[in-house]
Design a protein around this motif. Structure first.
Motif, PDB file in Angstrom:
ATOM      1  N   SER A   4      16.258   0.767   1.820  1.00  0.00           N
ATOM      2  CA  SER A   4      14.951   1.429   1.874  1.00  0.00           C
ATOM      3  C   SER A   4      14.957   2.507   2.950  1.00  0.00           C
ATOM      4  O   SER A   4      15.620   2.386   3.974  1.00  0.00           O
ATOM      5  CB  SER A   4      13.849   0.416   2.152  1.00  0.00           C
ATOM      6  OG  SER A   4      14.046  -0.169   3.401  1.00  0.00           O
ATOM      7  N   ILE A   5      14.202   3.541   2.689  1.00  0.00           N
ATOM      8  CA  ILE A   5      14.104   4.664   3.617  1.00  0.00           C
ATOM      9  C   ILE A   5      12.838   4.479   4.447  1.00  0.00           C
ATOM     10  O   ILE A   5      11.754   4.269   3.913  1.00  0.00           O
ATOM     11  CB  ILE A   5      14.057   6.004   2.859  1.00  0.00           C
ATOM     12  CG1 ILE A   5      15.345   6.184   2.069  1.00  0.00           C
ATOM     13  CG2 ILE A   5      13.826   7.149   3.811  1.00  0.00           C
ATOM     14  CD1 ILE A   5      15.337   7.398   1.164  1.00  0.00           C
ATOM     15  N   ARG A   6      12.984   4.561   5.747  1.00  0.00           N
ATOM     16  CA  ARG A   6      11.846   4.430   6.647  1.00  0.00           C
ATOM     17  C   ARG A   6      11.002   5.700   6.586  1.00  0.00           C
ATOM     18  O   ARG A   6      11.506   6.799   6.799  1.00  0.00           O
ATOM     19  CB  ARG A   6      12.356   4.183   8.064  1.00  0.00           C
ATOM     20  CG  ARG A   6      11.265   3.882   9.037  1.00  0.00           C
ATOM     21  CD  ARG A   6      11.874   3.635  10.411  1.00  0.00           C
ATOM     22  NE  ARG A   6      10.888   3.117  11.288  1.00  0.00           N
ATOM     23  CZ  ARG A   6      10.801   1.858  11.681  1.00  0.00           C
ATOM     24  NH1 ARG A   6      11.687   0.993  11.264  1.00  0.00           N
ATOM     25  NH2 ARG A   6       9.861   1.458  12.486  1.00  0.00           N
ATOM     26  N   ARG A   7       9.728   5.532   6.297  1.00  0.00           N
ATOM     27  CA  ARG A   7       8.839   6.688   6.233  1.00  0.00           C
ATOM     28  C   ARG A   7       8.365   7.063   7.625  1.00  0.00           C
ATOM     29  O   ARG A   7       8.138   6.208   8.470  1.00  0.00           O
ATOM     30  CB  ARG A   7       7.626   6.386   5.353  1.00  0.00           C
ATOM     31  CG  ARG A   7       8.008   6.105   3.925  1.00  0.00           C
ATOM     32  CD  ARG A   7       6.822   6.054   3.023  1.00  0.00           C
ATOM     33  NE  ARG A   7       5.879   5.006   3.407  1.00  0.00           N
ATOM     34  CZ  ARG A   7       4.658   4.877   2.866  1.00  0.00           C
ATOM     35  NH1 ARG A   7       4.257   5.715   1.942  1.00  0.00           N
ATOM     36  NH2 ARG A   7       3.867   3.919   3.244  1.00  0.00           N
ATOM     37  N   LYS A   8       8.201   8.356   7.856  1.00  0.00           N
ATOM     38  CA  LYS A   8       7.673   8.857   9.125  1.00  0.00           C
ATOM     39  C   LYS A   8       6.376   9.590   8.834  1.00  0.00           C
ATOM     40  O   LYS A   8       6.274  10.334   7.866  1.00  0.00           O
ATOM     41  CB  LYS A   8       8.680   9.788   9.794  1.00  0.00           C
ATOM     42  CG  LYS A   8       9.937   9.075  10.231  1.00  0.00           C
ATOM     43  CD  LYS A   8      10.868  10.000  10.969  1.00  0.00           C
ATOM     44  CE  LYS A   8      12.108   9.241  11.383  1.00  0.00           C
ATOM     45  NZ  LYS A   8      13.028  10.065  12.142  1.00  0.00           N
ATOM     46  N   PHE A   9       5.407   9.372   9.683  1.00  0.00           N
ATOM     47  CA  PHE A   9       4.098   9.991   9.501  1.00  0.00           C
ATOM     48  C   PHE A   9       3.810  10.924  10.664  1.00  0.00           C
ATOM     49  O   PHE A   9       4.124  10.613  11.815  1.00  0.00           O
ATOM     50  CB  PHE A   9       3.010   8.917   9.420  1.00  0.00           C
ATOM     51  CG  PHE A   9       3.206   7.954   8.275  1.00  0.00           C
ATOM     52  CD1 PHE A   9       2.806   8.295   6.995  1.00  0.00           C
ATOM     53  CD2 PHE A   9       3.803   6.733   8.482  1.00  0.00           C
ATOM     54  CE1 PHE A   9       2.992   7.416   5.947  1.00  0.00           C
ATOM     55  CE2 PHE A   9       3.994   5.844   7.448  1.00  0.00           C
ATOM     56  CZ  PHE A   9       3.590   6.190   6.163  1.00  0.00           C
ATOM     57  N   ILE A  37      -0.565   3.212   2.634  1.00  0.00           N
ATOM     58  CA  ILE A  37       0.244   2.637   3.711  1.00  0.00           C
ATOM     59  C   ILE A  37      -0.099   1.156   3.844  1.00  0.00           C
ATOM     60  O   ILE A  37      -1.096   0.685   3.298  1.00  0.00           O
ATOM     61  CB  ILE A  37       0.013   3.358   5.063  1.00  0.00           C
ATOM     62  CG1 ILE A  37      -1.450   3.269   5.507  1.00  0.00           C
ATOM     63  CG2 ILE A  37       0.470   4.801   4.983  1.00  0.00           C
ATOM     64  CD1 ILE A  37      -1.721   3.837   6.878  1.00  0.00           C
TER      65      ILE A  37
END
Length: 89
Positions: A4-9, A37
């Motif tokens: 899984s790819i870590r999302r950045k906000f 989210i």
């Protein structure tokens, strides 16, 4: 199995998300659902923002945790003694 790819906000996104809860009075679960989210993530942002705005709250929370842990281990306290009066007004 895919990693899984870590999302950045962005900071702006986080700020707007927190405003939905603090100013527009959305429930955390509702705001998180609308934004796509996880509610735990939004809860953390709200906690961080409120602690940042009022640093004395952080030390109060730590004091309450110590008192609450102590009372949980000490069966001789009554139900009225579970919380320190200066922690939970």
């Amino acid at each position: 199995m895919e990693k899984s790819i870590r999302r950045k906000f962005s900071d702006e996104f986080k700020e707007e998300a927190v405003k939905r809860v603090t100013e527009q009075e959305y429930k955390i679960i509702e705001a998180a659902w609308n934004l796509g989210i996880h509610a735990t993530q939004l809860r953390r942002w709200v906690k961080d923002k409120t602690t940042e705005a009022n640093p004395s709250t952080a030390s109060m929370g730590q004091k309450c945790q110590k008192v609450c842990r102590h009372t949980a281990r000490t069966p001789s306290f009554s139900a009225d003694d579970q919380w320190a009066p200066d922690c939970h007004p």
